[in-house]
Write an enzyme that holds these catalytic residues in place. Structure first.
Site, PDB file in Angstrom:
ATOM      1  CE  LYS A  20      -1.593   2.078   4.313  1.00  0.00           C
ATOM      2  NZ  LYS A  20      -1.099   3.166   4.013  1.00  0.00           N
ATOM      3  CG  ASN A  21       2.022   2.938   3.231  1.00  0.00           C
ATOM      4  OD1 ASN A  21       1.107   2.404   3.134  1.00  0.00           O
ATOM      5  ND2 ASN A  21       2.257   2.040   4.965  1.00  0.00           N
ATOM      6  CB  CYS A 122      -3.998   5.587  10.846  1.00  0.00           C
ATOM      7  SG  CYS A 122      -4.651   5.000   9.623  1.00  0.00           S
ATOM      8  NE  ARG A 127       0.108   9.984  10.544  1.00  0.00           N
ATOM      9  CZ  ARG A 127       0.031   9.087   9.744  1.00  0.00           C
ATOM     10  NH1 ARG A 127      -1.595   8.476   9.575  1.00  0.00           N
ATOM     11  NH2 ARG A 127       0.694   8.741   8.712  1.00  0.00           N
ATOM     12  CG  ASP A 312       3.150   0.972   9.161  1.00  0.00           C
ATOM     13  OD1 ASP A 312       2.036   1.861  10.164  1.00  0.00           O
ATOM     14  OD2 ASP A 312       4.574   1.032   9.352  1.00  0.00           O
ATOM     15  NE  ARG A 420      -6.443   4.326   5.427  1.00  0.00           N
ATOM     16  CZ  ARG A 420      -5.799   5.104   6.384  1.00  0.00           C
ATOM     17  NH1 ARG A 420      -5.637   5.094   6.859  1.00  0.00           N
ATOM     18  NH2 ARG A 420      -4.247   5.515   5.309  1.00  0.00           N
TER      19      ARG A 420
HETATM   20  C1  EPZ Z   1       4.276   6.769   6.100  1.00  0.00           C
HETATM   21  O1  EPZ Z   1       3.915   7.430   6.841  1.00  0.00           O
HETATM   22  C2  EPZ Z   1       3.581   5.259   6.455  1.00  0.00           C
HETATM   23  N1  EPZ Z   1       2.248   5.857   5.674  1.00  0.00           N
HETATM   24  C3  EPZ Z   1       2.849   4.574   7.207  1.00  0.00           C
HETATM   25  O2  EPZ Z   1       1.700   3.761   7.749  1.00  0.00           O
HETATM   26  C4  EPZ Z   1       4.058   4.198   8.389  1.00  0.00           C
HETATM   27  O3  EPZ Z   1       3.593   4.507   9.966  1.00  0.00           O
HETATM   28  C5  EPZ Z   1       5.309   5.587   8.551  1.00  0.00           C
HETATM   29  O4  EPZ Z   1       5.293   6.239   7.164  1.00  0.00           O
HETATM   30  C6  EPZ Z   1       6.371   5.103   9.279  1.00  0.00           C
HETATM   31  O5  EPZ Z   1       6.869   4.073   8.368  1.00  0.00           O
HETATM   32  C7  EPZ Z   1       2.136   5.434   4.105  1.00  0.00           C
HETATM   33  O6  EPZ Z   1       2.986   5.836   3.218  1.00  0.00           O
HETATM   34  C8  EPZ Z   1       1.204   6.125   3.528  1.00  0.00           C
HETATM   35  P1  EPZ Z   1       6.046   9.889   8.691  1.00  0.00           P
HETATM   36  P2  EPZ Z   1       4.370   9.022   7.100  1.00  0.00           P
HETATM   37  O7  EPZ Z   1       6.763  10.956   7.582  1.00  0.00           O
HETATM   38  O8  EPZ Z   1       5.373   9.439   5.972  1.00  0.00           O
HETATM   39  C9  EPZ Z   1       6.730  12.738  11.609  1.00  0.00           C
HETATM   40  C10 EPZ Z   1      -0.184   2.633   7.694  1.00  0.00           C
HETATM   41  O9  EPZ Z   1      -0.747   1.874   8.603  1.00  0.00           O
HETATM   42  N2  EPZ Z   1       6.362  13.649  11.240  1.00  0.00           N
HETATM   43  O10 EPZ Z   1       7.451   9.069   7.973  1.00  0.00           O
HETATM   44  O11 EPZ Z   1       2.444   9.775   7.429  1.00  0.00           O
HETATM   45  C11 EPZ Z   1       5.109  12.313  12.432  1.00  0.00           C
HETATM   46  O12 EPZ Z   1       4.531  13.180  12.894  1.00  0.00           O
HETATM   47  C12 EPZ Z   1       0.200   3.739   7.782  1.00  0.00           C
HETATM   48  O13 EPZ Z   1       0.488   1.572   7.227  1.00  0.00           O
HETATM   49  C13 EPZ Z   1       6.604  14.944  11.540  1.00  0.00           C
HETATM   50  O14 EPZ Z   1       6.779  16.144  12.866  1.00  0.00           O
HETATM   51  O15 EPZ Z   1       5.104   8.756   8.220  1.00  0.00           O
HETATM   52  C14 EPZ Z   1       5.833  10.886  12.401  1.00  0.00           C
HETATM   53  O16 EPZ Z   1       5.914  11.126  14.451  1.00  0.00           O
HETATM   54  C15 EPZ Z   1       0.311   4.810   9.306  1.00  0.00           C
HETATM   55  N3  EPZ Z   1       6.599  16.313  10.398  1.00  0.00           N
HETATM   56  C16 EPZ Z   1       7.282  10.321  12.127  1.00  0.00           C
HETATM   57  O17 EPZ Z   1       7.089  12.117  11.488  1.00  0.00           O
HETATM   58  C17 EPZ Z   1       5.860  15.743   8.930  1.00  0.00           C
HETATM   59  O18 EPZ Z   1       6.160  16.984   8.142  1.00  0.00           O
HETATM   60  C18 EPZ Z   1       7.229   9.572  11.105  1.00  0.00           C
HETATM   61  O19 EPZ Z   1       6.161  10.354  10.201  1.00  0.00           O
HETATM   62  C19 EPZ Z   1       5.847  14.748   8.787  1.00  0.00           C
HETATM   63  C20 EPZ Z   1       6.342  13.410   9.720  1.00  0.00           C
END
Ligand code: EPZ
Length: 439
Positions: A20-21, A122, A127, A312, A420
């Site tokens: 998915k990702n 989610c 986020r 995850d 989803r």
């Molecule tokens: C991706 O989310 C995945 N989603 C998530 O999978 C996955 O858990 C995550 O990466 C970590 O591996 C998709 O690919 C669609 P991040 P993403 O930016 O890209 C903080 C699932 O269940 N952050 O790596 O949104 C954030 O709050 C989902 O399939 C900021 O602070 O994750 C988090 O604590 C859930 N500011 C951390 O970074 C920002 O602008 C990591 O988030 C962006 C992120």
């Protein structure tokens, strides 16, 4: 509402398709090409429908393989008529997804502007999208927050930039990649995320004509090019779904062959699975996971960015750890609020306590704040059926696993959220011998 009659070990085969990702990001990448792209291994999940809707709103034609049977999960994405979608349509299609933020770079290149509605996703933490907006500004975009969303404009061609992320965010790394490939000049990204799905996105972009170098120290360099073509690509398999079914096999005392699972992307998970007493066999076409009998062992683990233990995998594995002897400690370092799902497990008989402290080797960003981001699981505990409302995608699947492992009947509400990210999960469960009925 789903009625789950627990206590039956899951046995049989499930097939996983593309991650998915990665799939959602590769679909967005098609916007950058001058010709159609072909993506294979696409699962039928709600997130793919959401991205399809958003691409169509922006003038991309998305068709499934002509033989309509969808055996290969093939999508053809034709960006010939890309146009700015109406704000109302974008809003209507974005649903609860975070993907719209990744449309920014490609749309700024193609149209000079983009609109991003308020984002969902989610509920596992705040986020925010501050990293995304910062990097887009670095490329030269203007960013205006309006009551309904965010309006971005590129007064001139975006320019390559030097960017260092405060944290190796997956989405922001993808944002930089999708923007830098067509920006003028060179982009250097430090502290990049290097998840397998990101490497697969880089493979997609390279097929389109991009020039991207990945160094060993989380540095990615991109040389912008003037144009990109479409791609033909098969998505890498879904390692989160693989880990979810593996955890289901362990928690229910069963055996599941996950067809399509790819060992190299699962190395960290497989080590933990083996250490807690699970058994697996890597075959040419997938991985067989089973509970070999005897006691499961407790464990200490920390979630982290790749190559660490991915966040995850945490939720489904915690369900299996309720069946392990002794005290397990889990430190969640990626999201500040990913243990909400344990309330329902405790109501079912699990003994899980949450702590604000960092209970792990590495203090994380959430230490000494008000976030319950460490968990102590005491086991083994017998789980009992309960009424549960699904909180989020992975937490929801974990509740299903708990209900399947429990004595008696559970009533699980809100299972649409699970669509989803898990293709045909009700059929797969039935094929594994689970006793579930829609009530
Ligand atoms: C991706 O989310 C995945 N989603 C998530 O999978 C996955 O858990 C995550 O990466 C970590 O591996 C998709 O690919 C669609 P991040 P993403 O930016 O890209 C903080 C699932 O269940 N952050 O790596 O949104 C954030 O709050 C989902 O399939 C900021 O602070 O994750 C988090 O604590 C859930 N500011 C951390 O970074 C920002 O602008 C990591 O988030 C962006 C992120």
């Amino acid at each position: 509402m789903l009625e789950v009659h627990g206590g039956t070990p899951l046995r049989g085969t499930v097939r996983v398709r593309g991650a998915k990702n990665l799939v959602s990001k590769a679909m967005v990448a098609s916007l950058l090409g001058d010709s159609p792209s072909v993506l294979r291994g696409v699962p039928r999940i709600r997130d793919v429908e959401v991205v399809t809707g958003l691409l169509e709103v922006h003038g991309v034609t998305v068709t499934s393989a002509p033989d309509a049977g969808y055996p290969d999960g093939e999508l053809i994405l034709d960006p010939a008529d890309v146009a700015q979608g109406s704000i109302v349509d974008i809003d209507a299609h974005a649903g609860s997804s975070r993907i719209p933020i990744l449309f920014c770079g490609p749309l700024l290149h193609r149209l000079g502007q983009a609109f991003i509605p308020d984002l969902g996703g989610c509920r596992i933490g705040d986020r925010p999208i501050d990293f995304h907006l910062d990097v887009l500004r670095r490329f030269g975009a203007t960013v205006d927050k309006t009551p309904g969303g965010i309006k971005l404009e590129a007064p001139q061609r975006l320019r390559g930039a030097k960017v260092e992320l405060p944290y190796p965010s997956v989405g922001t790394t993808e944002q930089v990649l999708l923007t830098a490939v067509r920006a003028e000049g060179i982009t250097e990204l430090k502290n990049a995320a290097i998840e397998p799905e990101i490497m697969d996105l880089i493979a997609v972009l390279q097929k389109m004509g991009a020039i991207i170098t990945v160094d060993t120290d989380r540095v990615i360099r991109i040389e912008g090019v003037d144009s990109l073509s479409g791609y033909v690509h098969r998505a890498l398999p879904d390692r989160i779904e693989t880990g979810s079914w593996a955890s289901a096999a362990l928690a229910t005392g069963g055996e599941i062959f996950v067809e399509g699972a790819n060992q190299p992307d699962m190395i960290t998970f497989l080590n933990v699975f083996r250490k807690i007493g699970g058994a697996f066999e890597v075959c040419e076409t997938g991985i067989r996971f089973c509970h070999p009998g005897g006691e499961l062992k407790s464990s200490v683990l920390e979630t982290d960015v790749h190559p660490g233990f991915m966040t995850d995998w945490q939720q489904p594995l915690v369900v299996a750890l309720t069946q392990a002897s002794g005290v397990s400690i889990i430190h969640e370092t990626v999201y500040e609020n990913r243990f909400g799902f344990t309330d329902a497990l405790n109501r079912m008989g699990a003994r899980i306590q949450l702590y604000r402290e960092c209970l792990g080797g590495t203090p994380c960003r959430f230490g000494r704040q008000n976030y319950q981001h460490s968990a102590v699981v005491s086991g083994p505990t017998t789980l009992h059926g309960a009424d549960i409302e699904v909180p989020d995608l992975r937490g929801g699947f974990s509740h299903l696993i708990a209900a399947l492992a429990a004595d008696g009947t559970s009533r699980v509400g809100g299972i649409e959220l699970i669509n989803r990210g898990y293709e045909d999960f009700l059929d797969k469960l039935a094929g594994l011998g689970a006793r579930v009925d829609m009530a």
